[in-house]
Design a protein around this motif. Structure first.
Motif, short mmCIF file in Angstrom:
data_model
loop_
_atom_site.label_atom_id
_atom_site.label_comp_id
_atom_site.label_asym_id
_atom_site.label_seq_id
_atom_site.Cartn_x
_atom_site.Cartn_y
_atom_site.Cartn_z
N ARG A 197 31.94 44.66 39.98
CA ARG A 197 31.08 45.22 38.92
C ARG A 197 31.14 44.34 37.67
O ARG A 197 30.13 44.09 37.03
N VAL A 199 31.78 41.17 37.45
CA VAL A 199 31.16 39.84 37.56
C VAL A 199 29.65 39.96 37.81
O VAL A 199 28.99 38.97 38.09
N GLY A 200 29.13 41.18 37.73
CA GLY A 200 27.67 41.34 37.77
C GLY A 200 27.08 41.72 39.11
O GLY A 200 25.88 41.50 39.34
N ALA A 201 27.90 42.32 39.99
CA ALA A 201 27.34 42.75 41.28
C ALA A 201 26.53 44.03 41.09
O ALA A 201 26.89 44.89 40.29
N ILE B 74 23.80 47.53 34.31
CA ILE B 74 24.71 46.77 33.47
C ILE B 74 25.01 45.39 34.08
O ILE B 74 25.42 44.46 33.39
N TYR B 75 24.76 45.27 35.39
CA TYR B 75 25.02 43.98 36.04
C TYR B 75 24.25 42.84 35.39
O TYR B 75 24.73 41.71 35.32
N SER B 76 23.05 43.15 34.88
CA SER B 76 22.23 42.07 34.32
C SER B 76 22.89 41.49 33.06
O SER B 76 22.80 40.30 32.79
N ARG B 78 26.24 41.54 32.56
CA ARG B 78 27.49 40.86 32.97
C ARG B 78 27.23 39.53 33.65
O ARG B 78 28.11 38.67 33.69
N ARG B 79 26.05 39.36 34.20
CA ARG B 79 25.74 38.08 34.85
C ARG B 79 25.59 36.96 33.82
O ARG B 79 25.61 35.79 34.17
N MET B 81 27.67 36.69 31.40
CA MET B 81 29.00 36.52 30.80
C MET B 81 30.00 35.95 31.81
O MET B 81 29.91 36.22 32.99
N ILE B 83 34.10 36.16 32.14
CA ILE B 83 35.20 36.89 31.49
C ILE B 83 36.55 36.44 32.08
O ILE B 83 36.71 36.41 33.30
N VAL B 103 31.50 35.33 42.43
CA VAL B 103 30.57 35.36 41.28
C VAL B 103 29.21 34.79 41.68
O VAL B 103 28.16 35.32 41.29
N VAL B 106 27.32 37.05 44.35
CA VAL B 106 26.65 38.15 43.67
C VAL B 106 25.28 37.72 43.16
O VAL B 106 24.32 38.48 43.17
N LEU B 107 25.19 36.45 42.75
CA LEU B 107 23.92 35.93 42.22
C LEU B 107 22.97 35.48 43.34
O LEU B 107 21.84 35.08 43.06
#
Lengths: 286, 221
Positions: A197, A199-201, B74-76, B78-79, B81, B83, B103, B106-107
């Motif tokens: 979550r 890392v943007g999944a 919220i994923y949009s 965090r993509r 960023m 961290i 990472v 996920v993209l």
């Protein structure tokens, strides 16, 4: 698949529960199939026998014959004389020839054997048709096994209903079990889900492996239940032997049709999917 | 651009972990948040990437109020960023490669590109020779470098790092900071929490001093 293997003991337990739930449904479905089949067989061979009075004139007999032939409910009708009836009886039971020979008269009355159209067997039209025939001059008695067909059909319906009721309860239980099994594996991987979550999944990306696990477990459970059902059907008659005689045919299991088998596996997949889906929601809020 | 307006955070009454924090980091800024342990640095960072919500206040990142973004979208944010967590948050049952590749997976990046980019990210932190190791077999410092490689592998627009050099020797800490500086030069906004004064003195541009949850002062060097 890695995940399924990693938590294999827990998953085997889950698959077994699904299998047992669907096995119950399968057994009752199979029993219902058999009763349905038996009812169909009886219906197909359903013959109404109109017994005639012995002293009936040939003219009256022809009138009855004509009426039967003209009736829209009748497929075919055949006259059986007293002599033919006796001959048939002796053919079926040759060991009783001595007794028959001792009789001074032929006890079998002449009759019309009439086959009705299958679809109207249970309708009211049949009843009124038989009623009208019974009132005709020269008809002594009517023999008709309609009650048996109806009994078989209602037994078949009952078996199906019991199967769906018991199976439904067990399937509901297996839904909660799958849900909890998946919840355990989700819980074991909650850190990984949290990181995914962060890392943007997307939720879908995270859900898919768990949903696949649930679906695979459901399908495996469904397939396993079909296999066990197959064994039950093969082995049950061997266990019973011939002790039940004619009843053997009634409580015999008939294997599920292709569409029933596919539906059972499909239901497994749906249960697995829903179980996984419901267990994931609370872990996707990071 | 990252803007925080009157951020308050309370975990337990009556203490406030953060009290009325307001600051702004422009695009391309290289910021340090510093202060003693328990001053609220990590809490502030967690609020910025919305791992937790503030009790009061608003956060705007690139003109978007992130507190109003629904959970499933919220994923949009965090993509954009990268961290680096204080506790690294590595997956110990996966290899170093997989920890970083996640990472990019996920993209939806192609597998061969993932391999190349993971290798490059590991080379930047000088760990490319440990790509197929498990994190448990690495030292603390090496694990931290894996976490850094994971944060920079997708060239994010914002990098948030919580004590990224805490377990590294001064020489390596300097190298890692230079790496962040290099990414910053390409246009990324970098916010680093640390209490290493030497690094702040050398790399500092905007510095925010926190003490007991309050922003004591801001300095621009």
């Amino acid at each position: 698949m890695n995940n399924l293997w990693q938590y294999r003991v827990r998953n085997v337990f889950s698959v077994t529960i699904i299998c047992l739930s669907f096995l119950i449904v399968g057994i009752f479905l199979s029993l219902s199939n058999n009763l349905q089949y038996t009812a169909q067989q009886i219906s197909k061979n359903m013959v109404i026998v109109f017994f005639l009075k012995k002293d009936l004139s040939e003219k009256d007999r022809n009138t009855i014959g004509e009426k039967l032939k003209k009736s829209s409910e009748v497929i075919k009708t055949q006259f059986i004389s007293s002599e033919q009836a006796l001959g048939k009886f002796l053919e079926k039971f040759p060991e009783l020839q001595g007794i028959v020979n001792n009789l001074k008269i032929n006890p079998f009355p002449p009759s019309f054997e009439t086959t009705l159209k299958e679809k109207i067997l249970s309708s009211d039209e049949t009843q009124s048709f038989i009623q009208s025939m019974q009132n005709m001059k020269g008809i002594d008695d009517v023999q008709f096994n309609k009650d048996w067909v109806e009994r078989m059909q209602s037994l078949s319906r009952l078996a199906k209903a019991v199967g769906f009721f018991l199976g439904g309860i067990l399937i509901l239980a297996s839904f909660f079990i799958i849900s909890n099994v998946i919840k355990l594996s989700v819980f074991a991987r909650k850190d990984e889900i949290g990181i995914l979550r962060l890392v943007g999944a997307t939720n879908t990306f995270i859900r898919i492996p768990f949903l696949l696990d649930g679906i695979i477990m459901g399908i495996l459970g469904g397939m396993l239940s079909l296999f066990v059902l197959f064994l039950v059907i093969k082995l049950f008659p061997l266990y019973l032997g011939s002790s039940l005689g004619a009843l053997n045919e009634l409580i015999n299991f008939r294997y599920l049709s292709l569409s029933q088998s596919i539906s059972l596996i499909g239901a497994g997949a749906v249960i697995g999917f829903l179980g996984s889906f419901s267990s994931l929601a609370q872990f996707l809020k990071v | 651009m990252i803007e925080l307006y009157h951020i308050w955070k309370q975990y337990q009454k009556p203490q406030w972990a953060l009290s009325d924090i307001t600051f702004r980091a422009e695009r391309g800024d290289f910021c340090f948040i510093t202060g003693p342990s328990g001053s609220g640095k990590t809490t502030l960072l967690k609020i910025i990437f919305r791992e937790i919500f503030p009790t009061q206040g608003q956060i705007v990142i690139n003109r978007r109020n992130i507190l109003r973004v629904p959970d499933h979208k919220i994923y949009s944010l965090r993509r954009t960023m990268g961290i680096v967590f204080q506790d690294f948050r590595l997956l110990f049952h996966k290899r170093v490669f997989d920890n970083i590749a996640i990472v990019l997976q996920v993209l939806g990046i192609a597998r061969k590109d993932i391999r190349r980019r993971v290798f490059n990210a590991l080379r930047m932190v000088n760990l490319h020779h440990k790509m197929w190791e498990y994190p448990a077999h690495l030292s603390y410092g090496e694990q931290q470098r894996v976490a850094i490689a994971r944060a920079v592998v997708n060239s994010p627009k914002i990098i948030l790092a919580d004590e990224p050099t805490g377990n590294l020797d001064p020489e390596l800490a300097f190298e890692i900071m230079s790496l962040f500086k290099e990414i910053n030069k390409k246009g990324a906004t970098v916010i680093i929490c640390t209490h290493d004064r030497e690094l702040i003195r050398h790399f500092g541009h905007k510095i925010f001093f926190l003490y007991k949850g309050k922003l004591l002062r801001k300095e621009t060097l």
